[in-house]
Structure formats: C-alpha cells, structure tokens
Motif scaffolding. Sequence first.
Motif, PDB file in Angstrom:
ATOM      1  N   ARG A 121      -2.532  -0.984   0.759  1.00 41.79           N
ATOM      2  CA  ARG A 121      -2.655  -2.319   1.357  1.00 41.79           C
ATOM      3  C   ARG A 121      -2.990  -2.057   2.806  1.00 41.79           C
ATOM      4  O   ARG A 121      -2.193  -1.486   3.552  1.00 41.79           O
ATOM      5  CB  ARG A 121      -1.344  -3.103   1.199  1.00 41.79           C
ATOM      6  CG  ARG A 121      -1.252  -4.387   2.050  1.00 41.79           C
ATOM      7  CD  ARG A 121      -2.317  -5.420   1.667  1.00 41.79           C
ATOM      8  NE  ARG A 121      -2.084  -6.690   2.377  1.00 41.79           N
ATOM      9  CZ  ARG A 121      -2.669  -7.025   3.527  1.00 41.79           C
ATOM     10  NH1 ARG A 121      -3.515  -6.192   4.123  1.00 41.79           N
ATOM     11  NH2 ARG A 121      -2.416  -8.193   4.076  1.00 41.79           N
ATOM     12  N   GLU A 122      -4.198  -2.461   3.185  1.00 41.08           N
ATOM     13  CA  GLU A 122      -4.773  -2.118   4.482  1.00 41.08           C
ATOM     14  C   GLU A 122      -3.830  -2.362   5.664  1.00 41.08           C
ATOM     15  O   GLU A 122      -3.073  -3.344   5.699  1.00 41.08           O
ATOM     16  CB  GLU A 122      -6.046  -2.956   4.679  1.00 41.08           C
ATOM     17  CG  GLU A 122      -6.684  -2.696   6.017  1.00 41.08           C
ATOM     18  CD  GLU A 122      -7.962  -3.497   6.252  1.00 41.08           C
ATOM     19  OE1 GLU A 122      -8.514  -4.088   5.311  1.00 41.08           O
ATOM     20  OE2 GLU A 122      -8.384  -3.502   7.413  1.00 41.08           O
ATOM     21  N   HIS A 124      -2.379  -3.726   8.841  1.00 41.31           N
ATOM     22  CA  HIS A 124      -2.543  -5.124   9.280  1.00 41.31           C
ATOM     23  C   HIS A 124      -1.283  -5.601   9.999  1.00 41.31           C
ATOM     24  O   HIS A 124      -0.280  -4.891  10.069  1.00 41.31           O
ATOM     25  CB  HIS A 124      -2.824  -6.015   8.071  1.00 41.31           C
ATOM     26  CG  HIS A 124      -1.628  -6.171   7.172  1.00 41.31           C
ATOM     27  ND1 HIS A 124      -1.230  -5.188   6.292  1.00 41.31           N
ATOM     28  CD2 HIS A 124      -0.721  -7.173   7.028  1.00 41.31           C
ATOM     29  CE1 HIS A 124      -0.139  -5.582   5.650  1.00 41.31           C
ATOM     30  NE2 HIS A 124       0.203  -6.781   6.080  1.00 41.31           N
ATOM     31  N   SER A 170       1.601  -0.771   7.140  1.00 40.26           N
ATOM     32  CA  SER A 170       0.762  -0.469   5.972  1.00 40.26           C
ATOM     33  C   SER A 170       1.663  -0.148   4.798  1.00 40.26           C
ATOM     34  O   SER A 170       2.851   0.149   4.969  1.00 40.26           O
ATOM     35  CB  SER A 170      -0.157   0.732   6.258  1.00 40.26           C
ATOM     36  OG  SER A 170       0.614   1.921   6.351  1.00 40.26           O
ATOM     37  N   GLN A 172       1.485   1.919   0.801  1.00 44.62           N
ATOM     38  CA  GLN A 172       0.667   2.722  -0.106  1.00 44.62           C
ATOM     39  C   GLN A 172       1.467   3.118  -1.333  1.00 44.62           C
ATOM     40  O   GLN A 172       2.592   3.638  -1.217  1.00 44.62           O
ATOM     41  CB  GLN A 172       0.144   3.982   0.602  1.00 44.62           C
ATOM     42  CG  GLN A 172      -0.795   4.800  -0.293  1.00 44.62           C
ATOM     43  CD  GLN A 172      -1.475   5.927   0.433  1.00 44.62           C
ATOM     44  OE1 GLN A 172      -0.955   6.445   1.421  1.00 44.62           O
ATOM     45  NE2 GLN A 172      -2.643   6.338  -0.065  1.00 44.62           N
ATOM     46  N   LEU A 197      -6.485  -7.869  10.005  1.00 46.79           N
ATOM     47  CA  LEU A 197      -6.806  -6.589   9.384  1.00 46.79           C
ATOM     48  C   LEU A 197      -7.514  -5.669  10.368  1.00 46.79           C
ATOM     49  O   LEU A 197      -8.419  -6.095  11.096  1.00 46.79           O
ATOM     50  CB  LEU A 197      -7.708  -6.823   8.170  1.00 46.79           C
ATOM     51  CG  LEU A 197      -7.135  -7.759   7.102  1.00 46.79           C
ATOM     52  CD1 LEU A 197      -8.169  -8.011   6.013  1.00 46.79           C
ATOM     53  CD2 LEU A 197      -5.870  -7.180   6.501  1.00 46.79           C
ATOM     54  N   THR A 199      -9.694  -3.344   9.861  1.00 47.01           N
ATOM     55  CA  THR A 199     -11.159  -3.197   9.663  1.00 47.01           C
ATOM     56  C   THR A 199     -11.915  -4.417  10.165  1.00 47.01           C
ATOM     57  O   THR A 199     -13.024  -4.283  10.696  1.00 47.01           O
ATOM     58  CB  THR A 199     -11.503  -2.972   8.178  1.00 47.01           C
ATOM     59  OG1 THR A 199     -10.959  -4.037   7.404  1.00 47.01           O
ATOM     60  CG2 THR A 199     -10.959  -1.640   7.679  1.00 47.01           C
ATOM     61  N   GLN A 228     -13.852  -6.267   5.216  1.00 43.55           N
ATOM     62  CA  GLN A 228     -12.447  -5.855   5.160  1.00 43.55           C
ATOM     63  C   GLN A 228     -12.148  -5.112   3.861  1.00 43.55           C
ATOM     64  O   GLN A 228     -12.737  -5.359   2.818  1.00 43.55           O
ATOM     65  CB  GLN A 228     -11.541  -7.078   5.276  1.00 43.55           C
ATOM     66  CG  GLN A 228     -11.718  -8.077   4.154  1.00 43.55           C
ATOM     67  CD  GLN A 228     -10.789  -9.266   4.282  1.00 43.55           C
ATOM     68  OE1 GLN A 228      -9.985  -9.524   3.407  1.00 43.55           O
ATOM     69  NE2 GLN A 228     -10.882 -10.006   5.384  1.00 43.55           N
ATOM     70  N   LEU A 229     -11.183  -4.186   3.921  1.00 40.59           N
ATOM     71  CA  LEU A 229     -10.781  -3.414   2.745  1.00 40.59           C
ATOM     72  C   LEU A 229      -9.677  -4.141   1.968  1.00 40.59           C
ATOM     73  O   LEU A 229      -9.644  -4.111   0.755  1.00 40.59           O
ATOM     74  CB  LEU A 229     -10.299  -2.030   3.173  1.00 40.59           C
ATOM     75  CG  LEU A 229     -11.361  -1.154   3.844  1.00 40.59           C
ATOM     76  CD1 LEU A 229     -10.723   0.112   4.413  1.00 40.59           C
ATOM     77  CD2 LEU A 229     -12.464  -0.797   2.859  1.00 40.59           C
ATOM     78  N   TYR A 230      -8.737  -4.726   2.695  1.00 42.04           N
ATOM     79  CA  TYR A 230      -7.574  -5.441   2.146  1.00 42.04           C
ATOM     80  C   TYR A 230      -6.734  -4.542   1.240  1.00 42.04           C
ATOM     81  O   TYR A 230      -5.712  -4.021   1.651  1.00 42.04           O
ATOM     82  CB  TYR A 230      -7.996  -6.738   1.451  1.00 42.04           C
ATOM     83  CG  TYR A 230      -6.801  -7.507   0.934  1.00 42.04           C
ATOM     84  CD1 TYR A 230      -5.817  -7.956   1.805  1.00 42.04           C
ATOM     85  CD2 TYR A 230      -6.631  -7.732  -0.426  1.00 42.04           C
ATOM     86  CE1 TYR A 230      -4.701  -8.627   1.327  1.00 42.04           C
ATOM     87  CE2 TYR A 230      -5.511  -8.409  -0.902  1.00 42.04           C
ATOM     88  CZ  TYR A 230      -4.558  -8.851  -0.024  1.00 42.04           C
ATOM     89  OH  TYR A 230      -3.453  -9.496  -0.503  1.00 42.04           O
TER      90      TYR A 230
END
Length: 414
Positions: A121-122, A124, A170, A172, A197, A199, A228-230
């Motif tokens: 999860r990007e 943010h 973040s 993961q 975000l 990105t 965005q990657l999100y």
Amino acid sequence: MEASPKQPGVEDSLRAAAKTARAPTFGNPDQPPQGAINAEGNPASLTDPGPRNPAIGGQFPSAQSPPATDVGDMPMFWASFNNAPKRIQDGGWARQVTQFDFAIAEEISGVNMRLTAGGIREMHWHLAAEWGFVSYGACRVTVLDEKGRAYVADVKEGDIWYFPAGLPHSLQGLGPDGCEFLLCFDDGKATEYNTLLVTDWFAHTPPDILAANFGVPADTFSKIPLNQLYIFQGKEPGALAADQAAVKGAMGFPPQPFTFSLGASAPARQTRGGEVRVADSGNFHVSKTIAAALVTIRPGGVREMHWHPNGDEWQYWVKGKGRMTVFNTGPKAVTMDFNPGDIGYVKRANGHYVQNIGDTDLQFIEVFRSSYFADVSLSDWLTHTPPAMVAQHLNVDEETIAKFPNNEPVVMPE
Ligand code: MN
Ligand code: MN
C-alpha cells in the motif's frame, strides 16, 4: 417463481413470524400496535409473498421477524464489507464503508484491505488518524513521527496499529500469503481513495523543483511513475532488524510503539460467557483518538446491556453469528443480525446488547473515537443505586436485585 407462496423461504418466514408472535414478552406490544404478536386476526399478516431474495433475506431473521419487544424505526445501523465494491490492483485490493454509504457512521469510517506477500500500500499520509487490525496473515508497517523518528514493525493476526493524523506511513504484506486487515479512520467522511500519495506529488512537481529539493540532477526523476501506484506488487522485504537499522536517524526511534498485540493481550475481563480485551491510550499510549475493545462471546453468551458515555461505537464483526438490539428514546428498539465482515454502529449513549446466536465463538471489535474505553453497565447501575429505589421502579424485591451482577461482567454468564 419467487413470489409463489409455496416457496420454502416463504414458509420459513411464516413459521419464524408465527414463532415470534407467540414469543413471551413483558413489553407492551399494543402501544404502538406494532409487531407480529398483534397479527392475530389474519395469519396472512405474517406472510411475505414477494418479490424477495431468499439468500439475502435469510441472513436477516431479526429484521424479517422482529422480536415482540422491538419497535422501529431507527437509522440503519447495519452495513457490511461483503457488498462493498473492491478496488483490485496487482498486489491486493481495498474496499470501504464511509458515512457516504452508511449515514449513521459520523465518527468512524472503515476500510478492508488485502495485500499479497510483497504487495505494497503506497507510501502516503492523510488528514485522519488511522487505526488498523490484522485479521489474517502478517504485514510490515512503517511510519515517521513529526520529530523525524522512524518506526518499522511487523504485525500479525490480532495485532493493531495507530498512525496519528498526518504522519506518513506504508504497509506491505509479508510471506507466506500476505495479509488482510481492517482500517478505521477517526472521521466518518474520511475515504481511503482520497489520501496524499508520494507518487502523485512527484508526478505533479516540476523536475527542476525536484532537483532543487533533493539536491540531485533533474534527470534522476526521468522514470518516476506518472500515475499513482496506490496498491502494487513489490518484492518481499528482508529481515525486520535490517529495515529498522536502515531507517534509524539522529533522532533515534519514537518513545512509544505504533503497534500493539491486542489479540494476545491479557483480557480486561473474563467470564464463563466470554472475554474482552481493551486497547486505548492507557495501554497503547500513541492511540490518542481511538479506543477499541475486542469482544469474544461464547455460544449462548450475551454482551450485557450497556451504553457508552464517550462516543459512538463502530463495530467490525470478525467471527461467528451475532444479533444486536439497540434501544433509544421514543421508545425505540431495533434488532439486527450480524455475520463476519459486517459492520455495526451504535450512537453514543444508546442502550444495546449483543447475543451469540451461533454454535461457535462470536468475535467483534468495538471502535470508538476517544482516547479511552468507557461503558456503563445497566446491571452495575441497578446494583449501585439504593435497593429500595430500584425495587420501586421494577416491582422486583430487593433480595432479587441483590443477585444481579454488581461488578460489570461485560459478557454474561459470569
Ligand atoms: Mn493510511
Ligand atoms: Mn457497546
């Protein structure tokens, strides 16, 4: 087809309604004249010719055939992630229920997310504070506090995290199969799809500004993502200790952890009927705007009649089959059924109780926008008020009142 009175589902609902109509009640179901118990003149009052969807209707026996003591209406206090649209990307998915979907939920919004092993999860941040509960698997979280102190930790099933409003973070998924978790924001209108975000900001900053800001040549950024990657599939991270060493700066680590093992913590209360675990700023010090209780109710047990003086209760139903009745002025009393993945909401000070109506343990989480967990037990109140006073209200003798629980069992039986 669905409308045929010979449909088994219709017969079932008729039987259930007839059973409710015969159910004992000490209430006054004739004022107002609401409830199956009053449908004595014509049995057709209890039938439900359709159209209907038996698969959905069958999930809500308490709505189809309310207890004789119920009297509506009340703002809808049931919602669910089960029918919330998923945003699926490579690396996982997210779905949410905010106040825009669930009008009563003013103080808390909820997100349900899945990350694969390595799924990210990007990075943010956002306006609301974030509280997380891991329901499956394991996840690595990172967060930086406002003094520049970095925190990295791994969380597993039953663990929670709290990220204060505005702090960047973040998430993961870890091996072998990533994770699934609940997120709560301390604002019913907060949405997971409206976060700041990393990105997005890079893509919307001129290259010469990026060069000046980071002190490197502008072409360093020639390959940044333009969208965005999100959520995206990343590589599984290495050892936790290595990540922790890599992020440590001159300011050191934050003085208090941003994660807490709620599921593995000692119960605040344990009875034959179940147990409750609490995490608030008293034991999970960073959690300044969210208090939570993880409640387990054994089959046949009841989360006792109570209310909360300090905030609305947002619920996530984790395991088993439950039923909750909410009481408010009017008088109003409405009963709803809850299954795993469902969401419940009780406004501050509204009376309520929860029954385990299944044959396995029922587990749900109570989340409050507050620094502390607090509730008022009806039984506690009645046993700590002069007995003669209580006896005159209920027409119950003082000796019997003395048998009521007087030390807030939370889950009955004691
Ligand atoms: Mn977040
Ligand atoms: Mn409650």
